[in-house]
Motif scaffolding. Structure first.
Motif, mmCIF file in Angstrom:
data_model
loop_
_atom_site.group_PDB
_atom_site.id
_atom_site.type_symbol
_atom_site.label_atom_id
_atom_site.label_comp_id
_atom_site.label_asym_id
_atom_site.label_seq_id
_atom_site.Cartn_x
_atom_site.Cartn_y
_atom_site.Cartn_z
ATOM 1 N N ASN A 91 32.572 56.203 42.222
ATOM 2 C CA ASN A 91 32.802 56.396 43.653
ATOM 3 C C ASN A 91 31.532 56.231 44.476
ATOM 4 O OD1 ASN A 91 33.680 58.184 46.181
ATOM 5 N ND2 ASN A 91 35.507 57.616 45.019
ATOM 6 N N MET A 92 30.375 56.352 43.823
ATOM 7 C CA MET A 92 29.092 56.276 44.532
ATOM 8 C C MET A 92 28.394 54.914 44.413
ATOM 9 S SD MET A 92 28.860 59.419 45.581
ATOM 10 C CE MET A 92 29.693 60.956 45.218
ATOM 11 N N LEU A 93 28.827 54.087 43.471
ATOM 12 C CA LEU A 93 28.118 52.834 43.188
ATOM 13 C C LEU A 93 28.571 51.688 44.085
ATOM 14 C CD1 LEU A 93 28.118 52.868 39.284
ATOM 15 C CD2 LEU A 93 26.221 53.422 40.811
ATOM 16 N N GLN A 94 27.622 50.784 44.368
ATOM 17 C CA GLN A 94 27.948 49.561 45.101
ATOM 18 C C GLN A 94 27.063 48.426 44.615
ATOM 19 O OE1 GLN A 94 27.186 50.380 49.250
ATOM 20 N NE2 GLN A 94 25.131 49.560 49.116
ATOM 21 N N SER A 95 27.491 47.214 44.882
ATOM 22 C CA SER A 95 26.728 46.032 44.503
ATOM 23 C C SER A 95 25.714 45.706 45.584
ATOM 24 C CB SER A 95 27.672 44.842 44.305
ATOM 25 O OG SER A 95 26.928 43.661 44.119
ATOM 26 N N ASN A 96 24.482 45.443 45.157
ATOM 27 C CA ASN A 96 23.425 45.060 46.101
ATOM 28 C C ASN A 96 22.910 43.650 45.830
ATOM 29 O OD1 ASN A 96 23.263 47.476 47.665
ATOM 30 N ND2 ASN A 96 22.327 48.469 45.909
ATOM 31 N N VAL A 97 23.777 42.802 45.304
ATOM 32 C CA VAL A 97 23.409 41.413 45.068
ATOM 33 C C VAL A 97 23.048 40.773 46.411
ATOM 34 C CG1 VAL A 97 24.254 39.160 44.290
ATOM 35 C CG2 VAL A 97 24.854 41.224 43.014
ATOM 36 N N ARG A 98 21.958 39.993 46.401
ATOM 37 C CA ARG A 98 21.508 39.340 47.635
ATOM 38 C C ARG A 98 22.660 38.559 48.270
ATOM 39 N NH1 ARG A 98 17.339 34.595 47.309
ATOM 40 N NH2 ARG A 98 17.696 35.246 45.206
ATOM 41 N N GLY A 99 22.832 38.719 49.557
ATOM 42 C CA GLY A 99 23.876 38.013 50.297
ATOM 43 C C GLY A 99 25.220 38.726 50.307
ATOM 44 N N THR A 100 25.322 39.806 49.560
ATOM 45 C CA THR A 100 26.579 40.558 49.521
ATOM 46 C C THR A 100 26.708 41.405 50.774
ATOM 47 O OG1 THR A 100 26.553 40.655 47.122
ATOM 48 C CG2 THR A 100 27.882 42.296 48.230
ATOM 49 N N THR A 101 27.830 41.265 51.445
ATOM 50 C CA THR A 101 28.074 42.080 52.632
ATOM 51 C C THR A 101 29.134 43.151 52.375
ATOM 52 O OG1 THR A 101 29.712 40.490 53.422
ATOM 53 C CG2 THR A 101 27.445 40.241 54.240
ATOM 54 N N GLY A 146 29.945 45.040 49.102
ATOM 55 C CA GLY A 146 29.776 45.366 47.692
ATOM 56 C C GLY A 146 30.395 46.684 47.275
ATOM 57 N N TYR A 147 31.272 47.237 48.107
ATOM 58 C CA TYR A 147 31.918 48.518 47.812
ATOM 59 C C TYR A 147 33.354 48.461 48.279
ATOM 60 C CZ TYR A 147 32.824 53.550 47.883
ATOM 61 O OH TYR A 147 33.341 54.804 47.654
ATOM 62 N N PRO A 148 34.242 49.006 47.504
ATOM 63 C CA PRO A 148 34.106 49.605 46.182
ATOM 64 C C PRO A 148 34.149 48.553 45.087
ATOM 65 C CG PRO A 148 36.371 49.837 46.900
ATOM 66 C CD PRO A 148 35.610 49.159 48.023
ATOM 67 N N LEU A 149 33.496 48.862 43.994
ATOM 68 C CA LEU A 149 33.507 47.972 42.840
ATOM 69 C C LEU A 149 34.845 48.103 42.114
ATOM 70 C CD1 LEU A 149 29.961 48.881 41.542
ATOM 71 C CD2 LEU A 149 30.617 46.735 42.627
ATOM 72 N N ASN A 150 35.355 46.978 41.640
ATOM 73 C CA ASN A 150 36.570 47.000 40.831
ATOM 74 C C ASN A 150 36.195 47.374 39.404
ATOM 75 O OD1 ASN A 150 38.426 46.104 42.880
ATOM 76 N ND2 ASN A 150 37.430 44.121 42.722
ATOM 77 N N ILE A 151 37.134 47.978 38.686
ATOM 78 C CA ILE A 151 36.879 48.402 37.312
ATOM 79 C C ILE A 151 37.720 47.569 36.358
ATOM 80 C CG2 ILE A 151 36.914 50.316 35.673
ATOM 81 C CD1 ILE A 151 36.898 52.227 38.056
ATOM 82 N N GLU A 152 37.053 46.949 35.389
ATOM 83 C CA GLU A 152 37.732 46.280 34.279
ATOM 84 C C GLU A 152 37.445 47.124 33.042
ATOM 85 O OE1 GLU A 152 36.222 42.291 34.055
ATOM 86 O OE2 GLU A 152 37.347 41.657 35.830
ATOM 87 N N CYS A 188 31.859 43.258 41.502
ATOM 88 C CA CYS A 188 31.599 43.217 42.938
ATOM 89 C C CYS A 188 32.766 42.516 43.638
ATOM 90 C CB CYS A 188 30.293 42.472 43.210
ATOM 91 S SG CYS A 188 29.943 42.240 44.963
ATOM 92 N N PRO A 189 33.360 43.149 44.655
ATOM 93 C CA PRO A 189 34.489 42.526 45.343
ATOM 94 C C PRO A 189 34.083 41.318 46.184
ATOM 95 C CG PRO A 189 33.864 44.555 46.448
ATOM 96 C CD PRO A 189 33.038 44.459 45.202
ATOM 97 N N ASP A 190 32.800 41.206 46.504
ATOM 98 C CA ASP A 190 32.322 40.120 47.357
ATOM 99 C C ASP A 190 31.860 38.913 46.537
ATOM 100 O OD1 ASP A 190 31.783 39.071 49.896
ATOM 101 O OD2 ASP A 190 29.719 39.797 49.898
ATOM 102 N N ARG A 216 30.312 39.293 40.815
ATOM 103 C CA ARG A 216 29.312 39.634 39.783
ATOM 104 C C ARG A 216 29.833 40.793 38.955
ATOM 105 N NH1 ARG A 216 25.512 41.918 36.804
ATOM 106 N NH2 ARG A 216 23.331 41.454 37.217
ATOM 107 N N LYS A 217 29.740 40.656 37.630
ATOM 108 C CA LYS A 217 30.181 41.701 36.718
ATOM 109 C C LYS A 217 28.981 42.493 36.218
ATOM 110 C CE LYS A 217 34.431 39.638 35.051
ATOM 111 N NZ LYS A 217 35.260 39.427 33.855
ATOM 112 N N PHE A 218 29.065 43.806 36.376
ATOM 113 C CA PHE A 218 28.044 44.720 35.872
ATOM 114 C C PHE A 218 28.626 45.397 34.640
ATOM 115 C CE2 PHE A 218 27.377 44.356 40.448
ATOM 116 C CZ PHE A 218 26.013 44.097 40.523
#
Length: 128
Positions: A7-17, A19-25, A105-107, A110-112
């Motif tokens: 619930n607290m994490l987000q994607s900070n990939v450059r150019g991402t506008t 990046g929240y919420p992240l999807n879970i696989e 990342c929804p934008d 990118r898979k973390f």
């Protein structure tokens, strides 16, 4: 990874506008019961995006039986005192652990990776 962490994490990939919420696989998830601490949950609730939490429960429910989704209210009041609801929230926030899988990342897409319950949010050099 607990759903509290998700619930607290987000994607900070450059150019991402967005990046929240992240999807879970999910590849592997478990429920590891712990003593219910309703006071802790009450203090955490103002920091939780409840809509994102419910969506996360839906995303992992195909890998882990979580009948609590139907039992959770549509919205939470700020002064919640319902012990049953607080207990359910404790279960989903603290007891559900995603052990293996990915956060996406929804934008950017990118898979973390999540390995042994730890999400790796480290960016590659070209993503900074």
């Amino acid at each position: 990874m607990r759903l509290l962490t998700h619930n607290m994490l987000q994607s900070n990939v450059r150019g991402t506008t967005n990046g929240y919420p992240l999807n879970i696989e999910v590849e592997n998830a478990i429920i590891e019961e712990s003593p219910v601490e309703t006071e802790l949950i009450k203090r955490l609730l103002p920091k939780i995006d409840y809509k994102v939490l419910k969506r996360a429960i839906q995303q992992i429910s195909s890998h882990l039986p979580l009948p609590v989704l139907e039992e959770l209210p549509e919205r939470l009041s700020e002064d919640i005192d319902d012990e049953t609801v607080l207990s359910l929230l404790h279960t989903v926030l603290m007891d559900v652990h995603v052990l293996e899988g990915h956060l996406v990342c929804p934008d950017s897409g990118r898979k973390f990776p999540i390995k042994q319950g730890i999400p790796n949010m480290i960016l590659h050099e070209d993503e900074i």
